[in-house]
Motif scaffolding. Structure first.
Motif, PDB file in Angstrom:
ATOM      1  N   ALA A  12     -15.741   1.209   6.982  1.00 49.73           N
ATOM      2  CA  ALA A  12     -16.431   1.509   8.232  1.00 49.73           C
ATOM      3  C   ALA A  12     -16.730   3.006   8.310  1.00 49.73           C
ATOM      4  CB  ALA A  12     -15.576   1.076   9.416  1.00 49.73           C
TER       5      ALA A  12
ATOM      6  N   SER B  94     -13.747   4.909   9.646  1.00 50.65           N
ATOM      7  CA  SER B  94     -12.494   4.765   8.905  1.00 50.65           C
ATOM      8  C   SER B  94     -12.155   6.031   8.127  1.00 50.65           C
ATOM      9  CB  SER B  94     -12.614   3.598   7.923  1.00 50.65           C
ATOM     10  OG  SER B  94     -11.496   3.559   7.072  1.00 50.65           O
TER      11      SER B  94
ATOM     12  N   ARG C 141      -7.982  -6.224   9.445  1.00 46.91           N
ATOM     13  CA  ARG C 141      -7.440  -6.344  10.802  1.00 46.91           C
ATOM     14  C   ARG C 141      -7.397  -4.995  11.523  1.00 46.91           C
ATOM     15  NH1 ARG C 141      -7.964 -10.042  13.802  1.00 46.91           N
ATOM     16  NH2 ARG C 141      -6.223  -9.356  15.033  1.00 46.91           N
ATOM     17  N   GLN C 142      -7.244  -3.903  10.777  1.00 42.10           N
ATOM     18  CA  GLN C 142      -7.205  -2.573  11.386  1.00 42.10           C
ATOM     19  C   GLN C 142      -8.591  -1.939  11.486  1.00 42.10           C
ATOM     20  OE1 GLN C 142      -4.329  -0.348   9.141  1.00 42.10           O
ATOM     21  NE2 GLN C 142      -2.617  -1.465  10.037  1.00 42.10           N
ATOM     22  N   ARG C 143      -9.626  -2.745  11.302  1.00 44.74           N
ATOM     23  CA  ARG C 143     -11.018  -2.356  11.524  1.00 44.74           C
ATOM     24  C   ARG C 143     -11.493  -1.236  10.598  1.00 44.74           C
ATOM     25  NH1 ARG C 143     -13.007  -4.033  16.686  1.00 44.74           N
ATOM     26  NH2 ARG C 143     -14.296  -2.182  16.720  1.00 44.74           N
ATOM     27  N   HIS C 144     -11.143  -1.321   9.327  1.00 42.53           N
ATOM     28  CA  HIS C 144     -11.591  -0.343   8.342  1.00 42.53           C
ATOM     29  C   HIS C 144     -12.749  -0.872   7.498  1.00 42.53           C
ATOM     30  CE1 HIS C 144      -8.448   2.592   9.018  1.00 42.53           C
ATOM     31  NE2 HIS C 144      -7.536   1.639   8.958  1.00 42.53           N
TER      32      HIS C 144
ATOM     33  N   ARG D  11     -16.508  -2.946   7.042  1.00 40.10           N
ATOM     34  CA  ARG D  11     -17.742  -3.387   7.679  1.00 40.10           C
ATOM     35  C   ARG D  11     -18.552  -4.192   6.675  1.00 40.10           C
ATOM     36  NH1 ARG D  11     -22.172  -0.005   6.050  1.00 40.10           N
ATOM     37  NH2 ARG D  11     -21.379   1.810   4.976  1.00 40.10           N
TER      38      ARG D  11
ATOM     39  N   ARG E 294     -22.143  -4.073  10.651  1.00 42.18           N
ATOM     40  CA  ARG E 294     -21.270  -4.812  11.564  1.00 42.18           C
ATOM     41  C   ARG E 294     -19.797  -4.635  11.182  1.00 42.18           C
ATOM     42  NH1 ARG E 294     -22.219 -11.206  12.055  1.00 42.18           N
ATOM     43  NH2 ARG E 294     -20.260 -11.733  13.037  1.00 42.18           N
ATOM     44  N   LEU E 295     -19.000  -4.178  12.117  1.00 43.41           N
ATOM     45  CA  LEU E 295     -17.567  -4.013  11.917  1.00 43.41           C
ATOM     46  C   LEU E 295     -16.898  -5.370  12.070  1.00 43.41           C
ATOM     47  CD1 LEU E 295     -15.595  -1.670  11.431  1.00 43.41           C
ATOM     48  CD2 LEU E 295     -15.198  -1.646  13.872  1.00 43.41           C
TER      49      LEU E 295
ATOM     50  N   ASN F 171     -13.358  -7.678  11.857  1.00 42.12           N
ATOM     51  CA  ASN F 171     -11.898  -7.612  11.828  1.00 42.12           C
ATOM     52  C   ASN F 171     -11.276  -8.996  11.702  1.00 42.12           C
ATOM     53  OD1 ASN F 171     -12.454  -8.543  14.368  1.00 42.12           O
ATOM     54  ND2 ASN F 171     -11.001  -7.224  15.408  1.00 42.12           N
TER      55      ASN F 171
END
Length: 109
Positions: A80, A83, A51-54, A56, A60-61, A63
C-alpha cells in the motif's frame, strides 16, 4: 470462472467445473498470491500483512486474506502507499530510532 483463473477458455463445460478441486481455489487467494510473489516471508506473514492493511490490489486497499484475485489484477498486487514496507512513512519504532540517533549526534557536536 475464466476471469479468476480457475478454468481456461477451452474448459467451459460442466465436466470441467465438476472436476475443480479446492487446491485451485486456494491458489487464487490473495494470501497465497502475496506469498508466491515474494512480498511476504511465509504464508502466515502474508496473512498478517493483509490484515494490517499493508497490501493493495491496484488502487484498492484489501484487508481480507481470502480475497479471490482475478487474473488481470494479479500483476497489480503490491504494498500500500501508506505502508512502511512500500513508499509510506517509516513505522513507529523506525521513527523513534531515527530521532534517538539524530538527537545523539546533535549532542556530540
Amino acid at each position: 470462472m475464466v476471469r479468476y483463473g480457475l478454468l481456461t477458455e477451452e474448459e467451459q463445460s460442466l465436466d470441467y467445473i465438476l472436476q475443480l478441486t479446492t487446491q485451485r481455489f486456494l491458489e487464487r487467494r490473495l494470501q497465497t498470491k502475496v506469498f508466491k510473489q515474494g512480498l511476504a516471508k511465509s504464508i502466515h506473514h502474508a496473512r498478517v500483512l493483509i490484515r494490517q492493511r499493508h497490501i493493495r490490489v491496484g488502487k484498492r486497499l484489501v484487508n481480507i486474506p481470502s480475497f479471490m484475485v482475478r487474473t488481470d489484477a494479479e500483476k497489480h498486487i503490491d504494498f500500500a502507499f501508506t505502508s512502511p514496507f512500500g513508499q509510506g512513512r517509516p513505522g513507529r519504532v523506525a521513527r523513534k530510532r531515527a530521532k534517538a540517533a539524530g538527537g545523539g549526534e546533535e549532542d556530540e557536536e
